[in-house]
Write a protein that holds these residues in place. Sequence first.
Motif, short mmCIF file in Angstrom:
data_model
loop_
_atom_site.label_atom_id
_atom_site.label_comp_id
_atom_site.label_asym_id
_atom_site.label_seq_id
_atom_site.Cartn_x
_atom_site.Cartn_y
_atom_site.Cartn_z
N PHE A 76 -9.57 4.94 66.32
CA PHE A 76 -9.86 4.36 65.01
C PHE A 76 -10.45 2.98 65.24
O PHE A 76 -10.05 2.29 66.17
N ALA A 77 -11.39 2.60 64.38
CA ALA A 77 -11.99 1.27 64.47
C ALA A 77 -12.26 0.76 63.06
O ALA A 77 -12.55 1.55 62.16
N ASP A 78 -12.16 -0.54 62.90
CA ASP A 78 -12.44 -1.14 61.59
C ASP A 78 -12.77 -2.60 61.78
O ASP A 78 -12.64 -3.15 62.89
N ARG A 79 -13.20 -3.22 60.69
CA ARG A 79 -13.52 -4.64 60.68
C ARG A 79 -12.94 -5.25 59.42
O ARG A 79 -12.47 -4.53 58.54
N ASN A 80 -12.96 -6.56 59.34
CA ASN A 80 -12.42 -7.22 58.15
C ASN A 80 -13.19 -6.78 56.91
O ASN A 80 -14.41 -6.60 56.96
N ARG A 81 -12.45 -6.65 55.81
CA ARG A 81 -13.05 -6.23 54.54
C ARG A 81 -12.44 -7.04 53.39
O ARG A 81 -12.16 -6.51 52.33
N VAL A 82 -12.25 -8.34 53.63
CA VAL A 82 -11.59 -9.19 52.64
C VAL A 82 -12.54 -9.79 51.61
O VAL A 82 -12.09 -10.38 50.63
N LYS A 83 -13.83 -9.64 51.79
CA LYS A 83 -14.78 -10.32 50.90
C LYS A 83 -14.66 -9.88 49.45
O LYS A 83 -15.06 -10.60 48.55
N GLY A 84 -14.09 -8.72 49.19
CA GLY A 84 -13.91 -8.23 47.83
C GLY A 84 -12.75 -8.88 47.10
O GLY A 84 -12.52 -8.60 45.93
N GLY A 85 -11.99 -9.74 47.78
CA GLY A 85 -10.91 -10.45 47.12
C GLY A 85 -9.51 -10.05 47.56
O GLY A 85 -8.55 -10.73 47.23
N ASP A 86 -9.39 -8.94 48.30
CA ASP A 86 -8.07 -8.52 48.80
C ASP A 86 -7.92 -9.06 50.22
O ASP A 86 -8.44 -8.48 51.18
N ALA A 87 -7.21 -10.16 50.35
CA ALA A 87 -7.06 -10.83 51.65
C ALA A 87 -6.20 -10.05 52.64
O ALA A 87 -6.03 -10.49 53.77
N THR A 88 -5.68 -8.89 52.24
CA THR A 88 -4.88 -8.08 53.17
C THR A 88 -5.72 -7.02 53.88
O THR A 88 -5.17 -6.26 54.69
#
Length: 162
Positions: free
Chosen positions: A44-56
């Motif tokens: 599994f791989a992912d990156r930060n996705r906080v730009k939408g407002g959900d800092a978690t």
Amino acid sequence: MDSDVSTDDLRHLARCIALAAEALADGDEPFGSVLVGVEGTELFADRNRVKGGDATQHPELAIARWSAAHLTPEERATATVYTSGEHCPMCAAAHGWVGLGRIVYAASSAQLAGWLADWGVPPAPVAALPITDVAPGVRVTGPVPELAAQVRALHAARFGKA
């Protein structure tokens, strides 16, 4: 903290840094992480996705959630999480709660906090604690000096300090 970094570790960390660069290019905070099984396969791989407002929406938290849903406790315990930056306390806790194995990170939370302070950027709203302060039983390797400069450059670009 363990300081043994293998060629495979460096390869997986390079993938994390590429994911962090992808996040930055998409206007997000530059963090990337991968989960690797005991046999060396990326699961599994992912990156930060906080730009939408959900800092978690951190990649390490996504890894914990994915692994809890898709791996047995034994598979989780023998997996390794690679990440461009050391887990925050939220992600370290999730890692500990789901029973994931080793963590390898390129740059530490303390390094990031220092860079932000040097650039006059306000600190994060959560303390920059070492992973083992939150999840003391986790085997941790990092930071990796030869990669920390790449991570610093991504964060510098985020804040216009490049």
